[in-house]
Design an enzyme around this catalytic site. Structure first.
Site, PDB file in Angstrom:
ATOM      1  N   MET A 109       0.795  -1.183   0.000  1.00 31.04           N
ATOM      2  CA  MET A 109       0.000   0.000   0.000  1.00 31.04           C
ATOM      3  C   MET A 109       0.838   1.247   0.000  1.00 31.04           C
ATOM      4  O   MET A 109       0.545   2.173   0.723  1.00 31.04           O
ATOM      5  CB  MET A 109      -0.971  -0.033   1.163  1.00 31.04           C
ATOM      6  CG  MET A 109      -0.453   0.630   2.413  1.00 31.04           C
ATOM      7  SD  MET A 109      -0.337  -0.255   3.899  1.00 31.04           S
ATOM      8  CE  MET A 109       1.355  -0.484   4.083  1.00 31.04           C
ATOM      9  N   PRO A 110       1.831   1.288  -0.825  1.00 32.45           N
ATOM     10  CA  PRO A 110       2.582   2.545  -0.881  1.00 32.45           C
ATOM     11  C   PRO A 110       1.698   3.673  -1.396  1.00 32.45           C
ATOM     12  O   PRO A 110       0.812   3.466  -2.213  1.00 32.45           O
ATOM     13  CB  PRO A 110       3.703   2.258  -1.882  1.00 32.45           C
ATOM     14  CG  PRO A 110       3.741   0.785  -2.041  1.00 32.45           C
ATOM     15  CD  PRO A 110       2.389   0.274  -1.697  1.00 32.45           C
ATOM     16  N   LEU A 111       1.943   4.855  -0.879  1.00 32.69           N
ATOM     17  CA  LEU A 111       1.310   6.079  -1.370  1.00 32.69           C
ATOM     18  C   LEU A 111       2.374   6.810  -2.178  1.00 32.69           C
ATOM     19  O   LEU A 111       3.421   7.173  -1.644  1.00 32.69           O
ATOM     20  CB  LEU A 111       0.834   6.940  -0.210  1.00 32.69           C
ATOM     21  CG  LEU A 111       0.378   8.358  -0.544  1.00 32.69           C
ATOM     22  CD1 LEU A 111      -0.796   8.347  -1.506  1.00 32.69           C
ATOM     23  CD2 LEU A 111       0.033   9.112   0.732  1.00 32.69           C
TER      24      LEU A 111
END
Length: 130
Positions: A1-3
């Site tokens: 879930m990298p932003l």
């Protein structure tokens, strides 16, 4: 879930180019970080050339208006994952856009599962929903 938060010079890229940059980064994220399909969080901010300052840190080069400053917030990653991400992202952007090596800068900030809430004020990783 990298932003992934992309900072670009306004009008330096076409909307189609920006979409391809985002798609490319998503593909690299899936490949290197083994993120699940649909785990895609990206933003784009535009700046005048004067307001997106990316100096060379004393390395002796200049950047063009095609410069990309990418900030990534992510779970802890290994040194090998980080190196592979930086390299693969550059190689793909270079292949697609002939992007100069000097025009890509990436900053990765690590956080933990406790730092994410996906909806409703809930900590889905902590509650076991994810």
């Amino acid at each position: 879930m990298p932003l992934l938060q992309f900072n670009l010079v306004k009008d330096a890229w076409t909307p189609a180019d920006v979409q391809e940059i985002l798609d490319t980064a998503y593909d690299v994220t899936l490949s290197i970080f083994h993120a699940p399909q649909g785990d895609r969080y990206q933003t784009v901010s535009y700046f005048t050339p004067e307001n997106l300052i990316m100096k060379d840190t004393g390395l002796g080069f200049e950047r063009s208006n095609k410069r990309i400053l990418l900030n990534i917030r992510t779970r802890p990653r290994t040194k090998d994952e980080k190196v592979a991400f930086y390299q693969q992202l550059f190689e793909q952007l270079h292949a697609r856009f002939n992007l100069s090596a000097h025009d890509l800068m990436v900053n990765m900030v690590e956080n933990s599962d406790a730092d994410w809430s996906f909806d409703g004020g809930k900590a889905q990783f902590l509650t076991g929903d994810l």
